[in-house]
Design a protein around this motif. Sequence first.
Motif, PDB file in Angstrom:
ATOM      1  N   ILE A   1       0.849  -1.181   0.000  1.00  0.00           N
ATOM      2  CA  ILE A   1       0.000   0.000   0.000  1.00  0.00           C
ATOM      3  C   ILE A   1       0.889   1.236   0.000  1.00  0.00           C
ATOM      4  CG2 ILE A   1      -1.764   1.307   1.255  1.00  0.00           C
ATOM      5  CD1 ILE A   1      -2.505  -1.378   2.629  1.00  0.00           C
ATOM      6  N   PHE A   2       0.722   2.080  -0.995  1.00  0.00           N
ATOM      7  CA  PHE A   2       1.395   3.374  -1.026  1.00  0.00           C
ATOM      8  C   PHE A   2       0.431   4.407  -0.467  1.00  0.00           C
ATOM      9  CE2 PHE A   2       3.952   1.200  -4.159  1.00  0.00           C
ATOM     10  CZ  PHE A   2       5.215   1.746  -3.976  1.00  0.00           C
ATOM     11  N   THR A   3       0.916   5.261   0.427  1.00  0.00           N
ATOM     12  CA  THR A   3       0.057   6.306   0.972  1.00  0.00           C
ATOM     13  C   THR A   3       0.781   7.642   1.011  1.00  0.00           C
ATOM     14  OG1 THR A   3      -1.462   6.905   2.763  1.00  0.00           O
ATOM     15  CG2 THR A   3       0.597   5.839   3.411  1.00  0.00           C
ATOM     16  N   GLY A   4       0.036   8.684   0.710  1.00  0.00           N
ATOM     17  CA  GLY A   4       0.548  10.042   0.719  1.00  0.00           C
ATOM     18  C   GLY A   4      -0.590  10.972   0.329  1.00  0.00           C
TER      19      GLY A   4
ATOM     20  N   ILE B   1       4.057   1.803   2.238  1.00  0.00           N
ATOM     21  CA  ILE B   1       5.123   2.735   1.875  1.00  0.00           C
ATOM     22  C   ILE B   1       4.513   4.133   1.848  1.00  0.00           C
ATOM     23  CG2 ILE B   1       6.848   3.408   0.161  1.00  0.00           C
ATOM     24  CD1 ILE B   1       6.854   0.472  -0.810  1.00  0.00           C
ATOM     25  N   ALA B   2       4.920   4.953   2.819  1.00  0.00           N
ATOM     26  CA  ALA B   2       4.419   6.318   2.925  1.00  0.00           C
ATOM     27  C   ALA B   2       5.372   7.271   2.209  1.00  0.00           C
ATOM     28  CB  ALA B   2       4.282   6.716   4.389  1.00  0.00           C
TER      29      ALA B   2
ATOM     30  N   SER C   1      -4.930   7.277  -0.818  1.00  0.00           N
ATOM     31  CA  SER C   1      -4.783   8.694  -0.477  1.00  0.00           C
ATOM     32  C   SER C   1      -5.998   9.242   0.258  1.00  0.00           C
ATOM     33  CB  SER C   1      -4.498   9.521  -1.734  1.00  0.00           C
ATOM     34  OG  SER C   1      -5.536   9.372  -2.667  1.00  0.00           O
ATOM     35  N   ASP C   2      -7.062   8.450   0.385  1.00  0.00           N
ATOM     36  CA  ASP C   2      -8.225   8.874   1.173  1.00  0.00           C
ATOM     37  C   ASP C   2      -7.944   8.525   2.625  1.00  0.00           C
ATOM     38  OD1 ASP C   2     -10.601   9.368   2.443  1.00  0.00           O
ATOM     39  OD2 ASP C   2     -11.805   8.035   1.196  1.00  0.00           O
ATOM     40  N   VAL C   3      -7.274   9.432   3.304  1.00  0.00           N
ATOM     41  CA  VAL C   3      -6.809   9.156   4.660  1.00  0.00           C
ATOM     42  C   VAL C   3      -7.938   9.106   5.691  1.00  0.00           C
ATOM     43  CG1 VAL C   3      -4.467   9.959   4.251  1.00  0.00           C
ATOM     44  CG2 VAL C   3      -6.224  11.583   4.976  1.00  0.00           C
ATOM     45  N   THR C   4      -9.179   9.383   5.273  1.00  0.00           N
ATOM     46  CA  THR C   4     -10.309   9.242   6.191  1.00  0.00           C
ATOM     47  C   THR C   4     -10.880   7.828   6.152  1.00  0.00           C
ATOM     48  OG1 THR C   4     -11.940   9.978   4.541  1.00  0.00           O
ATOM     49  CG2 THR C   4     -10.905  11.682   5.923  1.00  0.00           C
ATOM     50  N   TYR C   5     -10.460   7.029   5.178  1.00  0.00           N
ATOM     51  CA  TYR C   5     -10.922   5.645   5.078  1.00  0.00           C
ATOM     52  C   TYR C   5     -10.320   4.837   6.222  1.00  0.00           C
ATOM     53  CZ  TYR C   5     -12.124   1.188   2.955  1.00  0.00           C
ATOM     54  OH  TYR C   5     -12.641  -0.060   2.713  1.00  0.00           O
TER      55      TYR C   5
ATOM     56  N   CYS D   1       9.011   4.290   4.524  1.00  0.00           N
ATOM     57  CA  CYS D   1       8.682   5.610   3.990  1.00  0.00           C
ATOM     58  C   CYS D   1       9.810   6.126   3.109  1.00  0.00           C
ATOM     59  CB  CYS D   1       8.373   6.601   5.101  1.00  0.00           C
ATOM     60  SG  CYS D   1       9.784   7.169   6.045  1.00  0.00           S
ATOM     61  N   ILE D   2       9.423   7.036   2.236  1.00  0.00           N
ATOM     62  CA  ILE D   2      10.370   7.764   1.410  1.00  0.00           C
ATOM     63  C   ILE D   2      10.167   9.229   1.742  1.00  0.00           C
ATOM     64  CG2 ILE D   2      11.067   8.354  -0.935  1.00  0.00           C
ATOM     65  CD1 ILE D   2       9.984   5.602  -1.834  1.00  0.00           C
ATOM     66  N   THR D   3      11.187   9.834   2.331  1.00  0.00           N
ATOM     67  CA  THR D   3      11.115  11.220   2.767  1.00  0.00           C
ATOM     68  C   THR D   3      12.520  11.807   2.861  1.00  0.00           C
ATOM     69  OG1 THR D   3      10.333  12.717   4.519  1.00  0.00           O
ATOM     70  CG2 THR D   3      11.125  10.559   5.215  1.00  0.00           C
ATOM     71  N   PRO D   4      12.665  13.099   2.631  1.00  0.00           N
ATOM     72  CA  PRO D   4      13.982  13.690   2.844  1.00  0.00           C
ATOM     73  C   PRO D   4      14.296  13.960   4.315  1.00  0.00           C
ATOM     74  CG  PRO D   4      12.501  15.295   1.862  1.00  0.00           C
ATOM     75  CD  PRO D   4      11.758  14.009   1.949  1.00  0.00           C
TER      76      PRO D   4
END
Length: 169
Positions: A39-42, A87-88, A68-72, A115-118
């Motif tokens: 699951i990819f989320t962002g 993977i966020a 991407s529907d973070v209310t689900y 996650c992938i983030t700087p």
Amino acid sequence: MEKGSSNTAIPFSLDIFSNDIEQRLDNLAHRVIESDNIIFTGVGSSGLICDYAARRLAGVGINTFSFSDVTYPIASKLQNTTNTLVIALSISGETNEIIEVLTSLRSNKDVYISCITPKLNSSIAELSDFVLTYRINEHRINTHYDLTSQLPTVYLTERLTDLVYQLSN
């Protein structure tokens, strides 16, 4: 940005990644192959990249989707599943909605969070079991308009897909 500003994009370079990025991507690729669900989320621009990343992995036979529907209520949907990789994607690493999603999944032993983030010291990175990071200057206007390049994230997700494909064939 004001009209006539000279703030132009810097050409993409692999120097923004750590020296062990290929090994780290290989580790994540193995995790992708071993997982039953990806699951990819962002949200915002990162959410759009999630759609792209999930579609690429689905194209090489991986069971994946973008969320991407973070209310689900995703945590309740995953209660009866096993071996899920989330993977966020987040430039700031501090997106409240994604922090809430990851916090709700943290107690599920069958969910592995990456996650992938700087921002290695961000809340999202701290909630993750595995972090892919890179260096980039954030570029925001009017606080909420994020013009930060998504090229590093696109590169990482494309490279991840290539490794998954190579490892599975």
